[in-house]
Scaffold this active site. Sequence first.
Site, PDB file in Angstrom:
ATOM      1  N   GLU A 111       0.818  -1.357  -0.146  1.00  0.00           N
ATOM      2  CA  GLU A 111      -0.054  -0.008   0.033  1.00  0.00           C
ATOM      3  C   GLU A 111       0.790   1.148  -0.011  1.00  0.00           C
ATOM      4  O   GLU A 111       2.172   1.213   0.124  1.00  0.00           O
ATOM      5  CB  GLU A 111      -0.858   0.038   1.249  1.00  0.00           C
ATOM      6  CG  GLU A 111      -1.625  -1.125   1.369  1.00  0.00           C
ATOM      7  CD  GLU A 111      -2.416  -1.252   2.864  1.00  0.00           C
ATOM      8  OE1 GLU A 111      -2.193  -0.089   3.542  1.00  0.00           O
ATOM      9  OE2 GLU A 111      -3.136  -2.127   3.090  1.00  0.00           O
ATOM     10  N   LYS A 113       2.277   4.667   1.780  1.00  0.00           N
ATOM     11  CA  LYS A 113       2.124   5.194   3.095  1.00  0.00           C
ATOM     12  C   LYS A 113       1.821   6.838   2.916  1.00  0.00           C
ATOM     13  O   LYS A 113       2.672   7.336   2.174  1.00  0.00           O
ATOM     14  CB  LYS A 113       3.599   4.873   3.819  1.00  0.00           C
ATOM     15  CG  LYS A 113       3.484   5.531   5.052  1.00  0.00           C
ATOM     16  CD  LYS A 113       4.771   5.027   5.862  1.00  0.00           C
ATOM     17  CE  LYS A 113       4.316   5.478   7.290  1.00  0.00           C
ATOM     18  NZ  LYS A 113       4.111   6.643   7.817  1.00  0.00           N
ATOM     19  N   ASP A 115       1.161  10.424   3.757  1.00  0.00           N
ATOM     20  CA  ASP A 115       1.716  11.331   4.595  1.00  0.00           C
ATOM     21  C   ASP A 115       0.804  12.450   5.109  1.00  0.00           C
ATOM     22  O   ASP A 115       0.292  13.507   4.356  1.00  0.00           O
ATOM     23  CB  ASP A 115       2.763  12.268   3.852  1.00  0.00           C
ATOM     24  CG  ASP A 115       3.860  12.773   4.932  1.00  0.00           C
ATOM     25  OD1 ASP A 115       3.724  12.467   6.022  1.00  0.00           O
ATOM     26  OD2 ASP A 115       4.833  13.400   4.568  1.00  0.00           O
ATOM     27  N   TYR A 223      -7.517   2.048   5.632  1.00  0.00           N
ATOM     28  CA  TYR A 223      -6.525   0.832   5.434  1.00  0.00           C
ATOM     29  C   TYR A 223      -6.410  -0.183   6.348  1.00  0.00           C
ATOM     30  O   TYR A 223      -5.595  -0.928   6.521  1.00  0.00           O
ATOM     31  CB  TYR A 223      -5.190   1.561   5.353  1.00  0.00           C
ATOM     32  CG  TYR A 223      -4.544   2.593   6.203  1.00  0.00           C
ATOM     33  CD1 TYR A 223      -4.502   2.323   7.453  1.00  0.00           C
ATOM     34  CD2 TYR A 223      -4.376   4.061   5.809  1.00  0.00           C
ATOM     35  CE1 TYR A 223      -3.903   3.251   8.450  1.00  0.00           C
ATOM     36  CE2 TYR A 223      -3.762   4.839   6.745  1.00  0.00           C
ATOM     37  CZ  TYR A 223      -3.633   4.598   7.956  1.00  0.00           C
ATOM     38  OH  TYR A 223      -3.202   5.401   8.927  1.00  0.00           O
ATOM     39  N   LYS A 310      10.313   3.498   3.623  1.00  0.00           N
ATOM     40  CA  LYS A 310      10.508   5.080   3.144  1.00  0.00           C
ATOM     41  C   LYS A 310      11.292   5.488   2.103  1.00  0.00           C
ATOM     42  O   LYS A 310      12.430   4.986   2.140  1.00  0.00           O
ATOM     43  CB  LYS A 310      10.675   5.970   4.583  1.00  0.00           C
ATOM     44  CG  LYS A 310       9.588   5.625   5.653  1.00  0.00           C
ATOM     45  CD  LYS A 310       9.669   6.982   6.588  1.00  0.00           C
ATOM     46  CE  LYS A 310       8.347   6.820   7.660  1.00  0.00           C
ATOM     47  NZ  LYS A 310       8.685   7.906   8.484  1.00  0.00           N
ATOM     48  N   CYS A 404      21.871  48.381  -1.724  1.00  0.00           N
ATOM     49  CA  CYS A 404      20.753  47.836  -2.059  1.00  0.00           C
ATOM     50  C   CYS A 404      20.633  47.627  -3.665  1.00  0.00           C
ATOM     51  O   CYS A 404      20.868  48.592  -4.387  1.00  0.00           O
ATOM     52  CB  CYS A 404      19.470  48.932  -1.405  1.00  0.00           C
ATOM     53  SG  CYS A 404      17.766  48.399  -2.109  1.00  0.00           S
ATOM     54  N   CYS A 407      17.829  50.520  -4.822  1.00  0.00           N
ATOM     55  CA  CYS A 407      18.232  52.084  -4.957  1.00  0.00           C
ATOM     56  C   CYS A 407      19.738  52.359  -4.597  1.00  0.00           C
ATOM     57  O   CYS A 407      20.085  53.313  -4.296  1.00  0.00           O
ATOM     58  CB  CYS A 407      17.197  52.698  -3.750  1.00  0.00           C
ATOM     59  SG  CYS A 407      17.685  52.362  -2.125  1.00  0.00           S
ATOM     60  N   CYS A 422      17.554  47.610   3.945  1.00  0.00           N
ATOM     61  CA  CYS A 422      17.805  48.916   3.046  1.00  0.00           C
ATOM     62  C   CYS A 422      17.191  50.158   3.999  1.00  0.00           C
ATOM     63  O   CYS A 422      15.963  50.073   4.175  1.00  0.00           O
ATOM     64  CB  CYS A 422      17.497  48.830   1.719  1.00  0.00           C
ATOM     65  SG  CYS A 422      17.298  50.522   0.852  1.00  0.00           S
ATOM     66  N   CYS A 428      13.232  54.062  -1.833  1.00  0.00           N
ATOM     67  CA  CYS A 428      13.306  52.952  -2.323  1.00  0.00           C
ATOM     68  C   CYS A 428      11.990  52.404  -2.886  1.00  0.00           C
ATOM     69  O   CYS A 428      11.058  52.125  -2.088  1.00  0.00           O
ATOM     70  CB  CYS A 428      14.103  52.060  -1.417  1.00  0.00           C
ATOM     71  SG  CYS A 428      14.530  50.266  -1.849  1.00  0.00           S
TER      72      CYS A 428
END
Length: 667
Positions: A111, A113, A115, A223, A310, A404, A407, A422, A428
């Site tokens: 089957e 698994k 999550d 399940y 897994k 920055c 600017c 900044c 800016c």
Amino acid sequence: MSPKEQILQLRDELHLHNYRYYILDQPIISDFDFDQKLKELQRLENQYPEFFDPNSPTLRVGGNTIESFKSRNHKFPMLSLGNTYDLLELEEFHQRVEKGLMGEKPSYVPELKIDGLAISVTYVSGKLAHAVTRGDGIKGDEVTENVKTISSIPLVLQGNDFPEEFEIRGEIFCSRENFQRINELRIQEGEDIYANPRNFASGSMKLLDPKEVAKRKLDCYFYYLSSDFEIGKTHFESLEKAKSWGFKVSPWTGNPIPFEKISSYIDQIKSIRSTIPFDIDGVVLKVNDFSQQKRLGFTAKVPRWAISFKYPTEAAQTTLLGVTYQVGRTGAITPVAELKPVFLAGTTVKRASLYNADEIERLNLYLHDQVLVEKGGEIIPKITAVLSEQRDLFASKIEYPTHCPECHTPLQRTDGNAVHYCPNESGCRPQLVGKLEHFVGRKMMDIQALGKETVAQLFDAGLVRSVDDLFKLTQSDLLPLERMGDKMVSNILEGIERSKSMPLERFVFAMGIRHVGETVAKSLVKAFENMDALMHASKEDLLQLDEVGEAIAQSVVDYFSLEENRKRMEYFKSIGIQWEKQANAQALSTLLEGKKVVVSGKFTQFTRDGIKESVELNGGKILSSVSSNVDILLAGSDMGPSKLKKAQDFGIQIMSEEEYVNLIEQK
Ligand code: IVH
């Protein structure tokens, strides 16, 4: 037909249609007809509450809110599974099984698994009785009302050969597509996004409002069955039975196979993993035969007849093309890795988050490095490793910018702060536009007519530079702009005008003071009660508050010590922005005591939030959507016709603004 017969018949029909739609995926009526029947049932149930049924299909939309979850013992403990990442260990598991069965060769059911989060649901006489989370395996939280909103979990079973009482276990999950849709909505609304579908699903079960859970469109595959009597002779048979009773069983579940064929199942699932619409973290093998399961038994924690294999977290190798630096509205810089596009777990990855300068330093990144990216459930992938041995001899190290990128102002980084900023708040572009977008946002001043694009348009046209400019806009400023009609202009101006009376905490949040989020804004307003007091608060005053630490206090003081910000505040006061904390939610009357009210449309004497507050102050409770639970629909102008129709169908009282004002004024 008597109303009772009508109700019973509708319920039967709807259970069947629900089963055909959600389990078999073979509907035989249209969604419209289904909704009509559901509404009819809802109407009858409202009219004849004496025929209440805790498993009515109308409960899919979520019933009343829950006070708290009660803990409940599992009749059969909910065990976990042994797990491995290694095929050799899987082989060892199989050898232990064979040994336990004195050499008999078992068949295994393979089957997925899934999550998500485990749930145990008990059915009595074919009806859903209660649903409990795993908890510590012995007892969990009873989340029955939330579980009932999940459409693929049957409320009433099909057929008649089920035991009088049994438990069935499964995994509640959220599909990736649905998760993405919900996060996109969150982004649009300026809210934080959920980290991954699993946390989202398990967080959902802890919500106290089942209506909210209903909106999340969770799903569930079953399940495992437990009961005092065996259901079938094998696990596979029991799943087939479960299917026939209306449970959803994963279609990826394989037929029983000998161990030799398991690795090909594992490979096959691995290769189609990205096409499975929800997250899985591996596969589960279960010995098929119940008599063999019994002989193998359990260890203290896990069954000896099952194991999960897994998959290792998926990673992909790609090339770092460069690093870009995004400037947020507070001036915070976020570095982003630009990657050569690579396919990973179902999507193409082009960018990865680098968080801050420390992370770049930790990874010791060079341009054109080969890097490993992982998704691990989160939407934004991250770089987990750098293959430095493959580095080009002449590659240049990624240097964090000193200025920055927008600017060119020198960046700042204060002690103990991982993030660069900044400081050019007033010049800016991304900061200025970002602040405007924030100010008009839904949870701030809620000026809905001003979307992202319009805000940028106003900025680029030179009409609005900072938030106070919004209040100086006139019709003649706006009309000449592209894509701007009369209607749009009046919506914008009305929205701006309305925003003046927003509660003070929203205004404080809207100002975009660094570190002052919604919660902090609320507690500042609660403590200082009006804007003048907040502006004059000292750092010591601010530090008195529980929610306020050093960084917040400094940021607030810095903000109001800037001449420019103080001037702006004076202006806001002069134009009549709500300056005081609203009269403390002191009840005004009990005229609407116990009434559930939905507010919709536009009002002339109130803002939308204002009228909601008024309802609450008069004893009413605000609900967000029209359902059979609602008593009054407070209808403003421009309300959607479907809502009105829905309210009429449910027989809900519809009240105009005028009627409402008359009502509350009679006090
Ligand atoms: S069987 C005794 N089957 O994995 C049987 N569990 O690590 C116990 N899970 O708590 C569970 N998919 O939440 C089983 N096909 C599957 C599963 C599955 C996901 C989860 C379940 C369990 C956890 C154990």
